[in-house]
Write an enzyme that holds these catalytic residues in place. Structure first.
Site, PDB file in Angstrom:
ATOM      1  N   ARG A  64       0.861  -1.181   0.000  1.00  0.00           N
ATOM      2  CA  ARG A  64       0.000   0.000   0.000  1.00  0.00           C
ATOM      3  C   ARG A  64       0.897   1.231   0.000  1.00  0.00           C
ATOM      4  O   ARG A  64       1.980   1.232   0.585  1.00  0.00           O
ATOM      5  CB  ARG A  64      -0.909   0.022   1.231  1.00  0.00           C
ATOM      6  CG  ARG A  64      -2.114  -0.928   1.130  1.00  0.00           C
ATOM      7  CD  ARG A  64      -3.110  -0.410   0.110  1.00  0.00           C
ATOM      8  NE  ARG A  64      -4.333  -1.204   0.063  1.00  0.00           N
ATOM      9  CZ  ARG A  64      -4.551  -2.183  -0.806  1.00  0.00           C
ATOM     10  NH1 ARG A  64      -3.597  -2.539  -1.654  1.00  0.00           N
ATOM     11  NH2 ARG A  64      -5.707  -2.810  -0.806  1.00  0.00           N
ATOM     12  N   GLU A  96      -3.766   7.978  -5.373  1.00  0.00           N
ATOM     13  CA  GLU A  96      -3.906   7.297  -6.657  1.00  0.00           C
ATOM     14  C   GLU A  96      -5.147   7.822  -7.375  1.00  0.00           C
ATOM     15  O   GLU A  96      -6.197   7.980  -6.748  1.00  0.00           O
ATOM     16  CB  GLU A  96      -4.017   5.778  -6.449  1.00  0.00           C
ATOM     17  CG  GLU A  96      -2.761   5.174  -5.850  1.00  0.00           C
ATOM     18  CD  GLU A  96      -2.833   3.663  -5.656  1.00  0.00           C
ATOM     19  OE1 GLU A  96      -3.840   3.049  -6.079  1.00  0.00           O
ATOM     20  OE2 GLU A  96      -1.882   3.092  -5.100  1.00  0.00           O
ATOM     21  N   HIS A 120      -0.829   0.659 -10.045  1.00  0.00           N
ATOM     22  CA  HIS A 120      -1.517  -0.315  -9.179  1.00  0.00           C
ATOM     23  C   HIS A 120      -2.019  -1.506 -10.000  1.00  0.00           C
ATOM     24  O   HIS A 120      -3.205  -1.845  -9.986  1.00  0.00           O
ATOM     25  CB  HIS A 120      -2.679   0.358  -8.448  1.00  0.00           C
ATOM     26  CG  HIS A 120      -3.036  -0.332  -7.161  1.00  0.00           C
ATOM     27  ND1 HIS A 120      -3.485   0.335  -6.050  1.00  0.00           N
ATOM     28  CD2 HIS A 120      -3.009  -1.644  -6.810  1.00  0.00           C
ATOM     29  CE1 HIS A 120      -3.731  -0.530  -5.067  1.00  0.00           C
ATOM     30  NE2 HIS A 120      -3.452  -1.745  -5.520  1.00  0.00           N
TER      31      HIS A 120
END
Length: 330
Positions: free
Chosen positions: A234, A263, A282
């Site tokens: 994370r 993000e 991601h």
């Protein structure tokens, strides 16, 4: 008050809210076997939750569940299409009797392959090779080997263990770090002593109060100047401004980052333009067929839920991750 599976509600023909963004889960209706599906987005979730027995969080980047939770008057089970559950660890859900499950097992091998890929990319200077190719510039260089190098992998769950296995098979010496010491696993309290050994520091831990900001200026200062950081856990595991400073000053050699504090990564982030940084959006666990695998895992748990048998991947809400192989293989 919300209740857990096996306590009231309707297990045989449940009503399931499905939180999605643009795309809905593929072929979910075929797997629902007559369950009522109520599709919702962030702005309609609160209106959708009343009367629902379960919630399938397909859009696992959403923060809408926290705000809509007071409307979950008959909720018994929440399942998320992600391995991390940090967005769902809020007091209303944690303090309830609602069972929380995740998608552990879907991303292990793909993420391990990603980590091995960026380790090789750094060692073989592939980003520079591609830049030189774009300029049609022939520049011979020597590159590094990875055999015998040290990788410290933080996170001893299935993803961390898959990464450790693949890096070990490629010839690296791996130090696996978990919450507490165990057979073949170093405790998190040993991390500072391990960091000076690391040629590659891989972050694959869940985001908890203990791991938030784990890689800060002090920890970065323990790494050698030739070390590279890989984060597939994370974004908040890293103090991003401290990492940027260390990269810009040459205190570490590089970073491969698949997750970020914000993000999408803002266009003005200095990370985009750093030649010693690999940025990916991601996607380290997202290989062809991953959406189908997520739906199949949910469908298996739905069948278990309806049968009243133990669910897979039950999260310990106090800890923020699955402990053990609860409810079957993952």
């Amino acid at each position: 008050m919300p209740v857990s599976p096996g306590q009231g509600g309707n297990s045989s023909s449940p009503t399931i809210a499905v939180l999605h963004a643009v795309d809905r889960p593929p072929a979910l209706a075929e797997h629902a076997c007559g369950a009522e599906l109520r599709f919702a987005t962030d702005d309609t979730l609160a209106d959708t939750l009343p009367g629902c027995d379960a919630l399938f969080v397909w859009d696992f980047t959403s923060d809408a569940v926290r705000g809509a939770w007071p409307a979950a008057d008959t909720m018994r089970w929440v399942h998320t299409a992600s391995a991390g559950v940090d967005r769902l660890i809020f007091p209303g859900l944690v303090d309830s009797d609602v069972t929380l499950t995740n998608s552990r097992g879907v991303f292990d091998t793909p993420m391990a392959e990603y980590v091995l890929g960026v380790v090789l990319a750094f060692a073989k200077d592939l980003p520079q090779t591609l830049r030189l190719q774009d300029r049609r510039e022939w520049r011979h260089r020597e590159t590094e080997g990875i055999a015998g190098r040290c990788a410290v992998v933080v996170g001893s769950g299935p993803i961390g263990r898959a990464i450790a296995r693949l890096l070990t098979a490629a010839g690296l010496q791996v130090r696996l770090v978990g919450r507490r010491p165990a057979d073949g696993v170093h405790g998190i309290d040993e991390l500072d002593a391990l960091l000076p050994e690391a040629d590659f520091l891989v972050l694959a831990a869940p985001l908890t109060d203990r791991t938030r900001g784990l890689l800060d200026a002090a920890a970065l200062g323990l790494l050698k100047p030739t070390a590279r950081v890989v984060n597939v856990g994370r974004g908040a595991l890293v103090v991003q401004s401290d990492l940027v400073d260390a990269l810009a000053a040459g205190r570490i050699a590089g970073a491969a980052l698949d997750v970020f504090e914000t993000e999408p990564l803002p266009a003005d982030s200095p990370l985009w333009g750093m030649p010693n940084v690999i940025v990916s959006p991601h996607m380290s666990g997202d290989t062809v067929g991953w959406r189908d695998a997520l739906v199949e895992l949910f469908a298996d748990n739905l069948a278990r839920y309806r049968a009243g048998t133990p669910l897979r991947n039950v999260v310990d809400k106090a800890r923020g991750y699955v402990t053990g192989n609860t409810g079957g293989s993952a």
